[in-house]
Design a protein around this motif. Structure first.
Motif, PDB file in Angstrom:
ATOM      1  N   MET A  68      58.476  -4.802  55.688  1.00 10.76           N
ATOM      2  CA  MET A  68      57.535  -5.015  54.602  1.00 10.76           C
ATOM      3  C   MET A  68      57.348  -4.035  53.575  1.00 10.76           C
ATOM      4  O   MET A  68      57.739  -3.007  53.777  1.00 10.76           O
ATOM      5  N   PRO A  69      56.886  -4.686  52.450  1.00 11.65           N
ATOM      6  CA  PRO A  69      56.892  -3.814  51.304  1.00 11.65           C
ATOM      7  C   PRO A  69      55.594  -2.987  51.126  1.00 11.65           C
ATOM      8  O   PRO A  69      55.621  -1.914  50.495  1.00 11.65           O
ATOM      9  N   ASP A  70      54.491  -3.350  51.568  1.00  8.39           N
ATOM     10  CA  ASP A  70      53.133  -2.671  51.480  1.00  8.39           C
ATOM     11  C   ASP A  70      52.237  -3.085  52.470  1.00  8.39           C
ATOM     12  O   ASP A  70      51.327  -4.034  52.158  1.00  8.39           O
ATOM     13  N   ILE A  71      52.206  -2.225  53.459  1.00  5.59           N
ATOM     14  CA  ILE A  71      51.291  -2.806  54.533  1.00  5.59           C
ATOM     15  C   ILE A  71      49.807  -2.305  54.446  1.00  5.59           C
ATOM     16  O   ILE A  71      48.936  -2.822  55.250  1.00  5.59           O
ATOM     17  N   MET A 102      60.294  -0.592  47.556  1.00  7.14           N
ATOM     18  CA  MET A 102      61.421  -0.089  46.841  1.00  7.14           C
ATOM     19  C   MET A 102      62.658  -0.257  47.586  1.00  7.14           C
ATOM     20  O   MET A 102      63.019  -0.348  48.967  1.00  7.14           O
ATOM     21  N   TYR A 103      63.462  -0.894  46.988  1.00  8.66           N
ATOM     22  CA  TYR A 103      64.822  -1.621  47.363  1.00  8.66           C
ATOM     23  C   TYR A 103      65.567  -0.645  48.221  1.00  8.66           C
ATOM     24  O   TYR A 103      66.132  -0.821  49.197  1.00  8.66           O
ATOM     25  N   LYS A 104      65.549   0.807  47.671  1.00 16.28           N
ATOM     26  CA  LYS A 104      66.174   1.832  48.450  1.00 16.28           C
ATOM     27  C   LYS A 104      66.063   1.971  49.640  1.00 16.28           C
ATOM     28  O   LYS A 104      66.689   2.070  50.509  1.00 16.28           O
ATOM     29  N   ASN A 105      64.438   1.887  49.890  1.00 19.41           N
ATOM     30  CA  ASN A 105      63.992   1.923  51.344  1.00 19.41           C
ATOM     31  C   ASN A 105      64.469   0.814  52.033  1.00 19.41           C
ATOM     32  O   ASN A 105      64.568   0.770  53.320  1.00 19.41           O
ATOM     33  N   ASP A 106      64.302  -0.395  51.299  1.00 20.29           N
ATOM     34  CA  ASP A 106      64.734  -1.650  52.150  1.00 20.29           C
ATOM     35  C   ASP A 106      66.180  -1.281  52.807  1.00 20.29           C
ATOM     36  O   ASP A 106      66.241  -1.446  53.939  1.00 20.29           O
ATOM     37  N   ILE A 107      67.085  -0.827  51.841  1.00 16.51           N
ATOM     38  CA  ILE A 107      68.515  -0.895  52.495  1.00 16.51           C
ATOM     39  C   ILE A 107      68.527   0.136  53.710  1.00 16.51           C
ATOM     40  O   ILE A 107      69.305  -0.370  54.828  1.00 16.51           O
ATOM     41  N   SER A 108      67.921   1.352  53.683  1.00 19.04           N
ATOM     42  CA  SER A 108      68.128   2.277  54.744  1.00 19.04           C
ATOM     43  C   SER A 108      67.100   1.825  56.013  1.00 19.04           C
ATOM     44  O   SER A 108      67.751   1.943  57.018  1.00 19.04           O
ATOM     45  N   LEU A 109      66.189   1.125  55.715  1.00 17.77           N
ATOM     46  CA  LEU A 109      64.988   0.617  56.592  1.00 17.77           C
ATOM     47  C   LEU A 109      65.800  -0.449  57.464  1.00 17.77           C
ATOM     48  O   LEU A 109      65.940  -0.588  58.877  1.00 17.77           O
ATOM     49  N   ASP A 128      61.647  -5.026  43.431  1.00 12.53           N
ATOM     50  CA  ASP A 128      62.773  -4.823  42.867  1.00 12.53           C
ATOM     51  C   ASP A 128      64.119  -5.030  43.296  1.00 12.53           C
ATOM     52  O   ASP A 128      65.092  -4.777  42.778  1.00 12.53           O
ATOM     53  N   ALA A 129      64.129  -5.765  44.508  1.00 11.50           N
ATOM     54  CA  ALA A 129      65.400  -6.151  45.134  1.00 11.50           C
ATOM     55  C   ALA A 129      66.246  -7.198  44.280  1.00 11.50           C
ATOM     56  O   ALA A 129      67.148  -7.405  44.037  1.00 11.50           O
ATOM     57  N   ILE A 130      65.415  -7.711  43.388  1.00 14.34           N
ATOM     58  CA  ILE A 130      65.985  -8.832  42.685  1.00 14.34           C
ATOM     59  C   ILE A 130      66.976  -8.044  41.686  1.00 14.34           C
ATOM     60  O   ILE A 130      67.973  -8.942  40.976  1.00 14.34           O
ATOM     61  N   GLN A 135      73.450  -4.930  46.430  1.00 12.37           N
ATOM     62  CA  GLN A 135      73.457  -4.168  47.306  1.00 12.37           C
ATOM     63  C   GLN A 135      72.937  -4.940  48.623  1.00 12.37           C
ATOM     64  O   GLN A 135      73.394  -4.989  49.955  1.00 12.37           O
ATOM     65  N   TYR A 136      72.194  -5.965  48.547  1.00 10.47           N
ATOM     66  CA  TYR A 136      71.585  -6.512  49.567  1.00 10.47           C
ATOM     67  C   TYR A 136      72.535  -7.688  50.075  1.00 10.47           C
ATOM     68  O   TYR A 136      72.863  -8.068  51.497  1.00 10.47           O
ATOM     69  N   GLU A 137      73.243  -8.536  49.144  1.00  7.34           N
ATOM     70  CA  GLU A 137      74.260  -9.240  49.623  1.00  7.34           C
ATOM     71  C   GLU A 137      75.193  -8.819  50.571  1.00  7.34           C
ATOM     72  O   GLU A 137      75.774  -9.301  51.623  1.00  7.34           O
ATOM     73  N   THR A 138      76.002  -7.445  49.949  1.00  9.36           N
ATOM     74  CA  THR A 138      76.896  -6.653  50.853  1.00  9.36           C
ATOM     75  C   THR A 138      76.110  -6.344  52.208  1.00  9.36           C
ATOM     76  O   THR A 138      76.814  -6.638  53.085  1.00  9.36           O
ATOM     77  N   LEU A 139      75.005  -5.974  52.397  1.00 11.43           N
ATOM     78  CA  LEU A 139      74.409  -5.357  53.460  1.00 11.43           C
ATOM     79  C   LEU A 139      74.324  -6.628  54.469  1.00 11.43           C
ATOM     80  O   LEU A 139      74.671  -6.779  55.689  1.00 11.43           O
ATOM     81  N   LEU A 140      73.719  -7.838  53.790  1.00 17.80           N
ATOM     82  CA  LEU A 140      73.298  -8.771  54.853  1.00 17.80           C
ATOM     83  C   LEU A 140      74.778  -9.448  55.133  1.00 17.80           C
ATOM     84  O   LEU A 140      74.755 -10.138  56.318  1.00 17.80           O
ATOM     85  N   GLU A 141      75.709  -9.440  54.392  1.00 15.63           N
ATOM     86  CA  GLU A 141      77.068  -9.941  54.843  1.00 15.63           C
ATOM     87  C   GLU A 141      77.459  -9.080  56.051  1.00 15.63           C
ATOM     88  O   GLU A 141      78.216  -9.661  57.088  1.00 15.63           O
TER      89      GLU A 141
END
Ligand code: RIB
Length: 329
Positions: A68-71, A102-109, A128-130, A135-141
Motif C-alpha cells: 500500500m502507498p499510504d496506510i 514511492m516507486y523505489k520502495n514498491d520495487i524493493s518491498l 509515481d509508478a506511472i 521497472q514494474y513490467e520487468t519485475l512483474l515479468e
C-alpha cells in the motif's frame, strides 16, 4: 524455550517431513498410532509451527502480501481491513507493507514479499509508478508469484487488476458542482503524476465540456493526495475568485476547507468543495463533504477473489472495473 520441529521429530523418532505432514494433516502413509503420538507430543510440549518449516514441505505460506502507498490515509487502511477480512475467510494471513507512495520502495518491498515466500500479492502501487513503468513490467515479468493490481494500475490490460472508473468519478463530482450553479470550478489533482488522477481530471474536463463551460488551466492545481496539498493551494482559490473546488481525494479537500475557513471564507456558501473517497472521517467530524465513493468492501472482495482464482490457475487474466458513486449527504 520454544520446541523446534527438529526436536519434536527426534522425540517422536521420525523425520521433520513426517512431523510437518502429520501436523498439517497432509496425506501420508504414516500409521494412525504414530500420527496420534506425534500430535500428543506436539500438544504436550506446546509446539508452535514455524512458517519457514511449514513452507519446506507444503511449499505454501498461506500468507498474502499487500503493498500500500499510504496506510495513514483512511482509504487505504479501510481497504487493508476489508482485504484482511476476505483473506481470513479464505484461510490466509496478511503481510502489509507501506511504500510512502514511492516507486523505489514498491520495487524493493515487492521483492522482499516474494523472498518471504508469500503465496500471492495484492499491489496498490505508488502514484509515481506511472513514470517508471519499465521497472514494474520487468519485475512483474520475473516474479512467479501470482499478483493482482488493486485500485491503481499501470494502464496495461496484461496485468490482472481491479479498480474504479476514475473518469466517471471525476465527471460525477464536477457535474454535481455544475448542477449547483457553479461556473468557476477549480480542480486539485495529480494529473501528471498519477494515472487515477489523470482520469479524474479527464472526467472534470468532460463535465465542463458537456456544460459548455470553458476550462481555465489556471484553475487546475497539482496535488499529491495529502492534506497539505489542499491547504497550500486554497489561497489561490480565493485570489482567482473560484466558486467551487473538485479535490481529487478527501484529504486534500480537508486541507483546502481548513485554509478557506482561516481566510474567513464559508464552505459551501462562498466556495463549495467536493472530495473523493467519501472517508468515514467526514461523518465522524460532522463535516458535510460531498464526495465520490469507492466502495472499499467491494474492491477488497473482488481483488481477493481474483487473486484466489489466479493462485489456482495463473492463466486467468481479468480486468475488473467498478463504478464509483457520488454521495452528497
Ligand atoms: O486517497 C488516495 C487516492 O489514491 C484514492 O482516491 C485512491 O483511489 C488512490 O488511488
Amino acid at each position: 524455550m520454544k520446541m523446534s520441529i527438529k526436536e519434536l521429530a527426534k522425540l517422536a523418532n521420525v523425520s521433520v517431513t513426517t512431523v510437518s505432514l502429520v501436523l498439517n494433516d497432509k496425506p501420508s502413509r504414516i500409521s494412525e498410532t504414530k500420527k496420534k503420538e506425534i500430535k500428543e507430543l506436539a500438544k504436550l510440549h506446546d509446539y508452535q509451527p514455524n512458517f519457514s518449516a511449514r513452507n519446506l514441505v507444503t511449499k505454501t505460506s498461506k500468507t498474502i502480501g499487500l503493498l500500500m502507498p499510504d496506510i495513514e490515509n483512511l482509504f487505504f487502511s479501510a481497504l487493508a481491513k476489508n482485504v484482511e477480512d476476505e483473506l481470513r475467510q479464505n484461510g490466509y494471513s496478511l503481510l502489509l507493507v507501506n511504500s510512502d507512495d514511492m516507486y523505489k520502495n514498491d520495487i524493493s518491498l515487492i521483492k522482499n514479499l516474494v523472498n518471504r515466500g508469500v503465496d500471492g500479492l495484492l499491489l496498490t502501487i505508488a502514484n509515481d509508478a506511472i513514470k517508471h513503468k519499465a521497472q514494474y513490467e520487468t519485475l512483474l515479468e520475473d516474479i512467479k508469484t501470482p499478483y493482482v493490481m488493486v485500485d491503481r494500475t499501470l494502464g496495461n490490460p496484461k496485468h490482472p487488476q481491479v479498480y474504479f472508473d476514475n473518469q466517471l468519478g471525476g465527471y460525477l463530482a464536477t457535474k454535481y458542482l455544475i448542477d449547483q450553479g457553479h461556473q468557476k470550478i477549480a480542480c486539485l489533482i495529480s494529473k501528471d503524476k498519477s494515472l487515477n488522477g489523470y482520469y479524474r481530471y479527464k472526467g472534470y474536463q468532460k463535465a465542463l465540456k458537456m456544460a459548455h463551460i470553458d476550462l481555465n488551466e489556471q484553475w487546475v492545481f497539482d496535488g499529491d493526495y495529502r492534506f497539505q496539498s489542499g491547504y497550500h493551494m486554497a489561497d489561490r482559490l480565493v485570489s482567482q475568485q473560484c466558486d467551487a473546488l473538485f479535490a481529487g481525494n478527501d484529504l486534500m479537500a480537508y486541507g483546502a476547507i481548513k485554509r478557506l475557513k482561516e481566510l474567513g471564507k464559508k464552505v459551501p456558501e462562498d466556495i463549495e468543495v467536493v472530495g473523493y473517497d467519501n472517508l468515514e472521517f467526514s461523518k465522524m467530524l460532522g463535516l458535510n463533504l460531498p464526495s465520490v465513493e469507492q466502495n472499499v468492501k467491494a474492491l477488497g472482495k473482488q481483488s481477493v477473489a481474483l487473486l484466489m482464482d489466479l493462485m489456482k490457475n495463473q492463466a486467468i487474466n481479468r480486468t475488473i472495473v467498478l463504478e464509483p458513486t457520488f454521495k452528497k449527504d
